[in-house]
Write an enzyme that holds these catalytic residues in place. Structure first.
Site, PDB file in Angstrom:
ATOM      1  N   LYS A  95     -10.865   7.944   5.345  1.00 14.10           N
ATOM      2  CA  LYS A  95     -10.413   7.336   6.599  1.00 14.10           C
ATOM      3  C   LYS A  95     -11.284   7.915   7.717  1.00 14.10           C
ATOM      4  O   LYS A  95     -11.841   9.009   7.571  1.00 14.10           O
ATOM      5  CB  LYS A  95      -8.946   7.706   6.850  1.00 14.10           C
ATOM      6  CG  LYS A  95      -8.215   6.794   7.787  1.00 14.10           C
ATOM      7  CD  LYS A  95      -7.512   5.660   7.069  1.00 14.10           C
ATOM      8  CE  LYS A  95      -6.827   4.731   8.050  1.00 14.10           C
ATOM      9  NZ  LYS A  95      -6.112   3.644   7.414  1.00 14.10           N
ATOM     10  N   GLY A 139       8.573  -4.610  14.837  1.00 17.48           N
ATOM     11  CA  GLY A 139       7.152  -4.850  15.080  1.00 17.48           C
ATOM     12  C   GLY A 139       6.678  -6.179  14.539  1.00 17.48           C
ATOM     13  O   GLY A 139       6.618  -6.382  13.333  1.00 17.48           O
ATOM     14  N   GLY A 157       3.597  -7.581  14.965  1.00 15.22           N
ATOM     15  CA  GLY A 157       2.155  -7.673  15.168  1.00 15.22           C
ATOM     16  C   GLY A 157       1.564  -8.559  14.091  1.00 15.22           C
ATOM     17  O   GLY A 157       2.200  -9.518  13.643  1.00 15.22           O
ATOM     18  N   VAL A 211       0.920  -8.064  10.838  1.00 15.80           N
ATOM     19  CA  VAL A 211       1.665  -8.125   9.569  1.00 15.80           C
ATOM     20  C   VAL A 211       3.067  -8.697   9.799  1.00 15.80           C
ATOM     21  O   VAL A 211       3.523  -9.583   9.062  1.00 15.80           O
ATOM     22  CB  VAL A 211       1.776  -6.731   8.908  1.00 15.80           C
ATOM     23  CG1 VAL A 211       2.552  -6.821   7.604  1.00 15.80           C
ATOM     24  CG2 VAL A 211       0.407  -6.125   8.659  1.00 15.80           C
ATOM     25  N   TYR A 217       4.187 -10.721  11.910  1.00 13.76           N
ATOM     26  CA  TYR A 217       4.173 -12.173  12.142  1.00 13.76           C
ATOM     27  C   TYR A 217       4.129 -12.935  10.814  1.00 13.76           C
ATOM     28  O   TYR A 217       4.963 -13.801  10.546  1.00 13.76           O
ATOM     29  CB  TYR A 217       2.974 -12.557  13.018  1.00 13.76           C
ATOM     30  CG  TYR A 217       2.806 -14.050  13.168  1.00 13.76           C
ATOM     31  CD1 TYR A 217       3.528 -14.763  14.127  1.00 13.76           C
ATOM     32  CD2 TYR A 217       1.951 -14.762  12.316  1.00 13.76           C
ATOM     33  CE1 TYR A 217       3.399 -16.144  14.236  1.00 13.76           C
ATOM     34  CE2 TYR A 217       1.825 -16.134  12.420  1.00 13.76           C
ATOM     35  CZ  TYR A 217       2.545 -16.819  13.379  1.00 13.76           C
ATOM     36  OH  TYR A 217       2.422 -18.184  13.479  1.00 13.76           O
TER      37      TYR A 217
HETATM   38  P1  NAD Z   1      -0.332  -4.478  15.014  1.00 13.45           P
HETATM   39  O1  NAD Z   1      -0.908  -3.494  15.958  1.00 13.45           O
HETATM   40  O2  NAD Z   1      -0.905  -5.852  14.942  1.00 13.45           O
HETATM   41  O3  NAD Z   1       1.241  -4.652  15.267  1.00 13.45           O
HETATM   42  C1  NAD Z   1       2.111  -3.638  15.573  1.00 13.45           C
HETATM   43  C2  NAD Z   1       3.218  -4.247  16.429  1.00 13.45           C
HETATM   44  O4  NAD Z   1       4.205  -3.267  16.642  1.00 13.45           O
HETATM   45  C3  NAD Z   1       2.736  -4.704  17.795  1.00 13.45           C
HETATM   46  O5  NAD Z   1       3.155  -6.025  18.050  1.00 13.45           O
HETATM   47  C4  NAD Z   1       3.398  -3.693  18.745  1.00 13.45           C
HETATM   48  O6  NAD Z   1       3.711  -4.269  20.011  1.00 13.45           O
HETATM   49  C5  NAD Z   1       4.630  -3.335  17.981  1.00 13.45           C
HETATM   50  N1  NAD Z   1       5.223  -2.052  18.364  1.00 13.45           N
HETATM   51  C6  NAD Z   1       4.625  -0.913  18.771  1.00 13.45           C
HETATM   52  N2  NAD Z   1       5.532   0.057  19.022  1.00 13.45           N
HETATM   53  C7  NAD Z   1       6.734  -0.481  18.729  1.00 13.45           C
HETATM   54  C8  NAD Z   1       8.071   0.004  18.774  1.00 13.45           C
HETATM   55  N3  NAD Z   1       8.362   1.231  19.186  1.00 13.45           N
HETATM   56  N4  NAD Z   1       9.053  -0.832  18.407  1.00 13.45           N
HETATM   57  C9  NAD Z   1       8.802  -2.100  18.007  1.00 13.45           C
HETATM   58  N5  NAD Z   1       7.561  -2.624  17.962  1.00 13.45           N
HETATM   59  C10 NAD Z   1       6.552  -1.818  18.318  1.00 13.45           C
HETATM   60  O7  NAD Z   1      -0.381  -3.760  13.586  1.00 13.45           O
HETATM   61  P2  NAD Z   1      -0.316  -4.440  12.152  1.00 13.45           P
HETATM   62  O8  NAD Z   1      -1.697  -4.663  11.672  1.00 13.45           O
HETATM   63  O9  NAD Z   1       0.673  -5.568  12.173  1.00 13.45           O
HETATM   64  O10 NAD Z   1       0.268  -3.236  11.291  1.00 13.45           O
HETATM   65  C11 NAD Z   1       1.641  -2.880  11.369  1.00 13.45           C
HETATM   66  C12 NAD Z   1       1.846  -1.578  10.623  1.00 13.45           C
HETATM   67  O11 NAD Z   1       1.465  -1.752   9.257  1.00 13.45           O
HETATM   68  C13 NAD Z   1       1.006  -0.401  11.141  1.00 13.45           C
HETATM   69  O12 NAD Z   1       1.741   0.780  10.977  1.00 13.45           O
HETATM   70  C14 NAD Z   1      -0.193  -0.380  10.203  1.00 13.45           C
HETATM   71  O13 NAD Z   1      -0.760   0.913  10.088  1.00 13.45           O
HETATM   72  C15 NAD Z   1       0.455  -0.810   8.900  1.00 13.45           C
HETATM   73  N6  NAD Z   1      -0.474  -1.456   7.971  1.00 13.45           N
HETATM   74  C16 NAD Z   1      -1.145  -2.556   8.344  1.00 13.45           C
HETATM   75  C17 NAD Z   1      -2.021  -3.176   7.455  1.00 13.45           C
HETATM   76  C18 NAD Z   1      -2.762  -4.419   7.840  1.00 13.45           C
HETATM   77  O14 NAD Z   1      -3.344  -5.070   6.957  1.00 13.45           O
HETATM   78  N7  NAD Z   1      -2.776  -4.815   9.099  1.00 13.45           N
HETATM   79  C19 NAD Z   1      -2.197  -2.646   6.173  1.00 13.45           C
HETATM   80  C20 NAD Z   1      -1.464  -1.506   5.799  1.00 13.45           C
HETATM   81  C21 NAD Z   1      -0.607  -0.919   6.711  1.00 13.45           C
END
Ligand code: NAD
Length: 349
Positions: free
Chosen positions: A81, A181, A183, A185, A187
């Site tokens: 990482k 959340g 975001g 994922v 969605y």
């Molecule tokens: P993202 O940044 O697109 O979405 C995160 C969402 O969480 C945002 O909409 C943000 O406004 C919201 N948020 C932040 N703080 C919050 C709180 N206190 N309460 C409620 N909502 C809150 O991230 P993502 O890509 O959707 O990833 C989500 C999680 O999954 C992260 O922890 C990431 O590390 C993990 N993850 C993502 C992937 C991937 O493919 N994107 C893969 C493995 C793990």
């Protein structure tokens, strides 16, 4: 002993590289945890860390998690990482990203980078201009595009395995699922759940993200604190790590915890014990959220979305194996997952 070496040894890392470029302002750390199964692969996170030691702690924790994630997912990859210290909205430039790419290149493929928090697919292209050791680039350049779609599919499939274990059914019809959340994922996950007939409740600090899913997938908005107190079949953390902790754990009323966020348990040992005592089924985060890694890993051998989809579907059987091992050996689900991941690494030595 030097305290940095002490920290690195306690996590079991092979190599940690500090990258400093005065011209572009780049300050980054690349952590290679383990390369026994293959080259280390893991995203690059850009974040305004409060201190260098906070950045080091984060990169060590996250890269170790990638070793376990790759192993349990049957990928021939190790764990790595990178973190770039700084606010992506303020100090991210194409020159800084290119500089990071040149540092990645010096590792000759021992570390392969990808997108993470604070980075975009477009940023990967700047890095790609300096090194071939990058995944998660756009489909138009032969890449695999947005990994979140596959991560969300994996979480949905993992929820099915959890339902099978807990309720002996895979039906989402009228089940109550709470998502923290919405975001990338969150969605796509809501879309799957909506189409499968679940009732979705949730919260996002970003009002705009919340109103999109309310409109498109009939999500009922719930204030953040209340979401974890709600009587839910599944609570799905899709925002933050450390969300399951001594302050929140007692108020949880869900049957299953299954979400995309990394490192959901603040203290793995302590929290998993309380979860077990409360008879909640915890789906280990690094197993259920591995869909994105499976998808980007495919780029290394020539991207094939149907192969990636098949691999993601395999999360179901992996989880059933973990649940069964946990039951038969009286282990928490995270202990059972760790055991399987560590065994694969040991066996390939
Ligand atoms: P993202 O940044 O697109 O979405 C995160 C969402 O969480 C945002 O909409 C943000 O406004 C919201 N948020 C932040 N703080 C919050 C709180 N206190 N309460 C409620 N909502 C809150 O991230 P993502 O890509 O959707 O990833 C989500 C999680 O999954 C992260 O922890 C990431 O590390 C993990 N993850 C993502 C992937 C991937 O493919 N994107 C893969 C493995 C793990």
């Amino acid at each position: 002993m030097n305290e940095i070496f002490e920290k690195i040894s306690s996590y079991g890392h092979e190599q940690v590289v500090y990258c400093n470029d005065k011209n572009t302002g780049l300050k980054a750390i690349i952590a290679i945890h383990n390369t026994i199964l293959g080259p280390s692969l893991g995203g690059c996170r850009m974040y305004p860390y409060q201190s260098d030691s906070a950045a080091l702690e984060d990169v060590l924790r996250l890269s170790k998690g990638m070793t376990y994630k790759a192993s349990i997912s049957n990928l021939n990859l190790g764990g790595g990482k990178a973190v770039i210290i700084g606010d992506p909205k303020k100090v991210k430039t194409s020159e800084l990203l290119k500089s990071f790419g040149r540092f990645v290149d010096t590792l000759n493929g021992r570390y392969i980078t990808a997108e993470d928090v604070g980075m975009t697919v477009e940023d990967m292209e700047h890095i790609r201009s300096q090194t071939k050791h990058v995944t998660g680039i756009t489909q138009s350049l032969g890449g695999s595009g947005d990994p979140s779609i596959f991560t969300a599919l994996g979480v949905f499939i993992g929820m099915k395995a959890a339902l099978k274990k807990k309720y002996q059914t895979e039906s989402f019809d009228n089940l109550k699922v709470g998502i923290q959340g919405f975001g990338k994922v969150g969605y796509y996950l809501s879309k799957h759940l909506f189409e499968a007939g679940a009732k979705i409740y949730g919260f996002d600090v970003d009002q705009e993200r919340l109103s999109i899913v309310c409109k498109e997938f009939g999500v009922t908005p719930i204030p953040n604190g209340d979401l974890m107190n709600l009587d839910l079949d599944i609570f799905s953390p899709c925002a933050l790590g450390g969300i399951i902790n001594p302050q929140t754990i007692q108020s949880l009323k869900c049957q299953i915890i299954a979400g995309a966020a990394n490192n959901q348990l603040l203290d793995e040992k302590r929290e998993s014990k309380t979860i077990n005592d409360r008879n909640i089924l915890y789906v280990p985060d690094y197993v259920i959220n591995a869909g994105g890694l499976m998808n980007v890993a495919n780029e290394l051998t020539g991207y094939d979305s149907s192969k990636a989809t098949k691999q993601v579907e395999g999360i179901y059987d992996t989880l059933l194996e973990i649940f069964n091992l946990s039951e038969h050996q009286n282990l928490s689900t995270i202990e059972a997952a760790n055991l399987i991941a560590e065994k694969r690494i040991q066996d390939s030595k």
